[in-house]
Design a protein around this motif. Structure first.
Motif, PDB file in Angstrom:
ATOM      1  N   PHE A 154     -34.592  85.592  15.140  1.00 53.37           N
ATOM      2  CA  PHE A 154     -34.293  84.998  13.830  1.00 53.37           C
ATOM      3  C   PHE A 154     -33.377  83.783  14.001  1.00 53.37           C
ATOM      4  O   PHE A 154     -33.603  82.726  13.406  1.00 53.37           O
ATOM      5  CB  PHE A 154     -33.606  86.021  12.919  1.00 53.37           C
ATOM      6  CG  PHE A 154     -34.474  87.178  12.518  1.00 53.37           C
ATOM      7  CD1 PHE A 154     -35.854  87.052  12.458  1.00 53.37           C
ATOM      8  CD2 PHE A 154     -33.906  88.408  12.193  1.00 53.37           C
ATOM      9  CE1 PHE A 154     -36.653  88.122  12.092  1.00 53.37           C
ATOM     10  CE2 PHE A 154     -34.693  89.474  11.826  1.00 53.37           C
ATOM     11  CZ  PHE A 154     -36.067  89.334  11.780  1.00 53.37           C
ATOM     12  N   GLY A 155     -32.334  83.944  14.822  1.00 47.93           N
ATOM     13  CA  GLY A 155     -31.384  82.863  15.032  1.00 47.93           C
ATOM     14  C   GLY A 155     -32.005  81.669  15.728  1.00 47.93           C
ATOM     15  O   GLY A 155     -31.749  80.518  15.353  1.00 47.93           O
ATOM     16  N   CYS A 156     -32.831  81.914  16.741  1.00 47.37           N
ATOM     17  CA  CYS A 156     -33.469  80.814  17.480  1.00 47.37           C
ATOM     18  C   CYS A 156     -34.461  80.058  16.611  1.00 47.37           C
ATOM     19  O   CYS A 156     -34.544  78.824  16.674  1.00 47.37           O
ATOM     20  CB  CYS A 156     -34.162  81.359  18.721  1.00 47.37           C
ATOM     21  SG  CYS A 156     -33.034  81.953  19.997  1.00 47.37           S
ATOM     22  N   VAL A 157     -35.219  80.785  15.798  1.00 40.75           N
ATOM     23  CA  VAL A 157     -36.173  80.141  14.897  1.00 40.75           C
ATOM     24  C   VAL A 157     -35.442  79.308  13.853  1.00 40.75           C
ATOM     25  O   VAL A 157     -35.838  78.166  13.558  1.00 40.75           O
ATOM     26  CB  VAL A 157     -37.063  81.215  14.225  1.00 40.75           C
ATOM     27  CG1 VAL A 157     -37.854  80.607  13.065  1.00 40.75           C
ATOM     28  CG2 VAL A 157     -38.018  81.818  15.246  1.00 40.75           C
ATOM     29  N   ARG A 158     -34.379  79.864  13.300  1.00 40.17           N
ATOM     30  CA  ARG A 158     -33.578  79.122  12.320  1.00 40.17           C
ATOM     31  C   ARG A 158     -32.954  77.886  12.964  1.00 40.17           C
ATOM     32  O   ARG A 158     -32.947  76.793  12.372  1.00 40.17           O
ATOM     33  CB  ARG A 158     -32.493  80.050  11.766  1.00 40.17           C
ATOM     34  CG  ARG A 158     -31.653  79.436  10.661  1.00 40.17           C
ATOM     35  CD  ARG A 158     -30.677  80.443  10.096  1.00 40.17           C
ATOM     36  NE  ARG A 158     -29.757  80.951  11.098  1.00 40.17           N
ATOM     37  CZ  ARG A 158     -29.759  82.205  11.554  1.00 40.17           C
ATOM     38  NH1 ARG A 158     -30.626  83.082  11.096  1.00 40.17           N
ATOM     39  NH2 ARG A 158     -28.884  82.588  12.477  1.00 40.17           N
ATOM     40  N   PHE A 159     -32.438  78.020  14.188  1.00 43.60           N
ATOM     41  CA  PHE A 159     -31.825  76.902  14.908  1.00 43.60           C
ATOM     42  C   PHE A 159     -32.861  75.810  15.177  1.00 43.60           C
ATOM     43  O   PHE A 159     -32.586  74.613  14.975  1.00 43.60           O
ATOM     44  CB  PHE A 159     -31.236  77.410  16.228  1.00 43.60           C
ATOM     45  CG  PHE A 159     -30.637  76.337  17.081  1.00 43.60           C
ATOM     46  CD1 PHE A 159     -29.338  75.898  16.860  1.00 43.60           C
ATOM     47  CD2 PHE A 159     -31.367  75.758  18.114  1.00 43.60           C
ATOM     48  CE1 PHE A 159     -28.781  74.900  17.648  1.00 43.60           C
ATOM     49  CE2 PHE A 159     -30.821  74.766  18.912  1.00 43.60           C
ATOM     50  CZ  PHE A 159     -29.524  74.339  18.670  1.00 43.60           C
ATOM     51  N   THR A 160     -34.049  76.196  15.613  1.00 42.96           N
ATOM     52  CA  THR A 160     -35.104  75.217  15.903  1.00 42.96           C
ATOM     53  C   THR A 160     -35.513  74.472  14.644  1.00 42.96           C
ATOM     54  O   THR A 160     -35.652  73.239  14.652  1.00 42.96           O
ATOM     55  CB  THR A 160     -36.326  75.932  16.509  1.00 42.96           C
ATOM     56  OG1 THR A 160     -35.934  76.595  17.717  1.00 42.96           O
ATOM     57  CG2 THR A 160     -37.441  74.949  16.810  1.00 42.96           C
ATOM     58  N   TYR A 161     -35.705  75.192  13.570  1.00 39.93           N
ATOM     59  CA  TYR A 161     -36.099  74.571  12.295  1.00 39.93           C
ATOM     60  C   TYR A 161     -35.039  73.558  11.854  1.00 39.93           C
ATOM     61  O   TYR A 161     -35.364  72.421  11.475  1.00 39.93           O
ATOM     62  CB  TYR A 161     -36.278  75.660  11.246  1.00 39.93           C
ATOM     63  CG  TYR A 161     -36.755  75.173   9.896  1.00 39.93           C
ATOM     64  CD1 TYR A 161     -38.109  75.184   9.572  1.00 39.93           C
ATOM     65  CD2 TYR A 161     -35.858  74.702   8.930  1.00 39.93           C
ATOM     66  CE1 TYR A 161     -38.561  74.756   8.327  1.00 39.93           C
ATOM     67  CE2 TYR A 161     -36.294  74.266   7.699  1.00 39.93           C
ATOM     68  CZ  TYR A 161     -37.643  74.299   7.397  1.00 39.93           C
ATOM     69  OH  TYR A 161     -38.085  73.861   6.169  1.00 39.93           O
ATOM     70  N   ASN A 162     -33.773  73.947  11.920  1.00 42.09           N
ATOM     71  CA  ASN A 162     -32.693  73.063  11.469  1.00 42.09           C
ATOM     72  C   ASN A 162     -32.550  71.843  12.370  1.00 42.09           C
ATOM     73  O   ASN A 162     -32.295  70.725  11.895  1.00 42.09           O
ATOM     74  CB  ASN A 162     -31.380  73.836  11.410  1.00 42.09           C
ATOM     75  CG  ASN A 162     -31.358  74.865  10.292  1.00 42.09           C
ATOM     76  OD1 ASN A 162     -32.162  74.792   9.365  1.00 42.09           O
ATOM     77  ND2 ASN A 162     -30.458  75.816  10.368  1.00 42.09           N
ATOM     78  N   GLN A 163     -32.713  72.014  13.682  1.00 42.18           N
ATOM     79  CA  GLN A 163     -32.616  70.895  14.608  1.00 42.18           C
ATOM     80  C   GLN A 163     -33.730  69.882  14.357  1.00 42.18           C
ATOM     81  O   GLN A 163     -33.493  68.660  14.350  1.00 42.18           O
ATOM     82  CB  GLN A 163     -32.676  71.399  16.053  1.00 42.18           C
ATOM     83  CG  GLN A 163     -31.428  72.123  16.513  1.00 42.18           C
ATOM     84  CD  GLN A 163     -30.221  71.202  16.627  1.00 42.18           C
ATOM     85  OE1 GLN A 163     -30.316  70.082  17.123  1.00 42.18           O
ATOM     86  NE2 GLN A 163     -29.071  71.676  16.169  1.00 42.18           N
ATOM     87  N   LEU A 164     -34.923  70.355  14.144  1.00 39.14           N
ATOM     88  CA  LEU A 164     -36.051  69.460  13.873  1.00 39.14           C
ATOM     89  C   LEU A 164     -35.876  68.754  12.532  1.00 39.14           C
ATOM     90  O   LEU A 164     -36.212  67.570  12.391  1.00 39.14           O
ATOM     91  CB  LEU A 164     -37.361  70.253  13.889  1.00 39.14           C
ATOM     92  CG  LEU A 164     -37.747  70.894  15.223  1.00 39.14           C
ATOM     93  CD1 LEU A 164     -39.008  71.736  15.064  1.00 39.14           C
ATOM     94  CD2 LEU A 164     -37.965  69.833  16.295  1.00 39.14           C
ATOM     95  N   LEU A 165     -35.349  69.478  11.546  1.00 40.97           N
ATOM     96  CA  LEU A 165     -35.119  68.879  10.231  1.00 40.97           C
ATOM     97  C   LEU A 165     -34.040  67.803  10.301  1.00 40.97           C
ATOM     98  O   LEU A 165     -34.203  66.704   9.731  1.00 40.97           O
ATOM     99  CB  LEU A 165     -34.729  69.968   9.229  1.00 40.97           C
ATOM    100  CG  LEU A 165     -34.372  69.500   7.813  1.00 40.97           C
ATOM    101  CD1 LEU A 165     -35.518  68.708   7.194  1.00 40.97           C
ATOM    102  CD2 LEU A 165     -34.011  70.688   6.932  1.00 40.97           C
TER     103      LEU A 165
END
Length: 335
Positions: A25-36
């Motif tokens: 959950f944390g890695c997916v959230r981190f990836t989404y936020n970094q790309l955004l």
């Protein structure tokens, strides 16, 4: 006819699996936020598109420990969010927060990486099998799995499956349906086999719990205790939230049963396109949102099972309109 069907089951992960889910959950959230943030920080969309989950792994090695397909789906979700924004269907994408009560990630079934064995579920990157409460049989091929959790306490898996669906037998029957805030639908003719609403919904149980919650809040205020520190208030709040979730699940189950029964019994189903809603929705068991869910489910189920769904303009009087819709249905059959 092959269709995509969804199944949702409660899962019970052990400590190792629980840790893996939380990390994912944390890695997916981190990836989404970094790309955004990368897309927000540059005016050149081509440059921002060069940043991928694979590129992020070079700077953030901890991403290598999680499911790569989950990270790829985070990028796809961001692209879909931008597409919805540019097409006017949604607002500008926002950063995901770990404070949200619901967390999730989606992975894909590639070369038989998601499957059931002895009533347990195998997921990518997990060596052990996950305990599942599988209350329905899955007949199709699993395409993807979404793991979701509420407050990291209740865990669920949603499976998207490609399944073969056969048309239901023809009955040559017609029905007209209009919106009813008390019972969701009003029919143009009597029909005795409808699911029992009283058995599906919670009735006054939720209302009593909400009143008790308000009383707890007044008592806490009287004793000058902050609500977050008031134990009795917080316990009652959890009971109310549980009842709200239970009511939503039962209402959704009622709509599922109702739509399938209507599709099974009638070949031509005439439905109000935009029902007029005058009363306060808070005072009614069913709202316009429930009606929208009902029409959405009825639309795709009529397509799946070879029946006809026809929308008509919203009439002023629901009883009179049902009779008119029924007559239109009979004329359709005569043709």
């Amino acid at each position: 006819m092959k269709v995509l069907k969804g199944y949702r089951f409660r899962i019970y992960p052990d400590e190792e699996q629980l840790t893996f889910f939380k990390q994912t959950f944390g890695c997916v959230r981190f990836t989404y936020n970094q790309l955004l943030m990368a897309r927000k920080g540059t005016a050149n969309s081509e440059e921002s598109m060069k940043l991928t989950p694979a590129a992020l792994k070079k700077d953030y090695p901890f991403l290598k420990k999680t499911d790569s397909l989950a990270l790829a789906n985070a990028q796809r979700n961001l692209e879909r969010a931008y597409a919805n924004f540019f097409q006017g269907r949604a607002g500008y994408p926002k950063l995901k927060s770990k404070k949200n009560s619901w967390q999730s990630y989606t992975t894909n079934n590639q070369k038989h990486t998601i499957y059931f064995i002895d009533g347990k579920l195998k997921l990518p990157k997990l060596k052990s099998l996950v305990q599942v409460h599988q209350h329905r049989e899955i007949k199709g091929m699993i395409r993807s799995a979404t793991i979701s959790a509420k407050n990291n306490e209740e865990f669920y898996v949603s499976l998207l499956c490609l399944e073969e669906v056969s048309f239901l037998p023809k009955t040559k029957k017609v029905i007209g349906i209009s919106y009813c805030p008390q019972r969701l639908i009003q029919l143009s003719q009597s029909f005795d086999n409808l699911p029992n609403i009283e058995e599906q919904l919670l009735g006054d149980k939720l209302e009593k719990a909400q009143k008790k919650l308000q009383l707890r809040a007044k008592i806490a205020k009287k004793h000058k205790v902050r609500l977050r520190d008031a134990k009795n208030y917080q316990k009652q709040k959890q009971r109310v939230q549980k009842l709200i979730q239970e009511k939503a699940c039962k209402k959704n189950d009622f709509i599922d049963q109702l739509t399938f029964l209507l599709v099974k019994e009638f070949d031509y189903i005439f439905v109000e396109k935009q029902p007029r809603i005058t009363d306060s929705e808070e005072d009614n068991p069913f709202t316009s949102t429930d009606w929208y869910s009902f029409t959405q489910k009825l639309t795709y189920k009529t397509q799946w099972y070879g029946k006809e769904y026809l929308a008509v303009e919203s009439p002023d009087d629901s009883i009179r309109s049902s009779r008119i819709i029924e007559e239109l249905g009979k004329q359709q059959l005569d043709l």
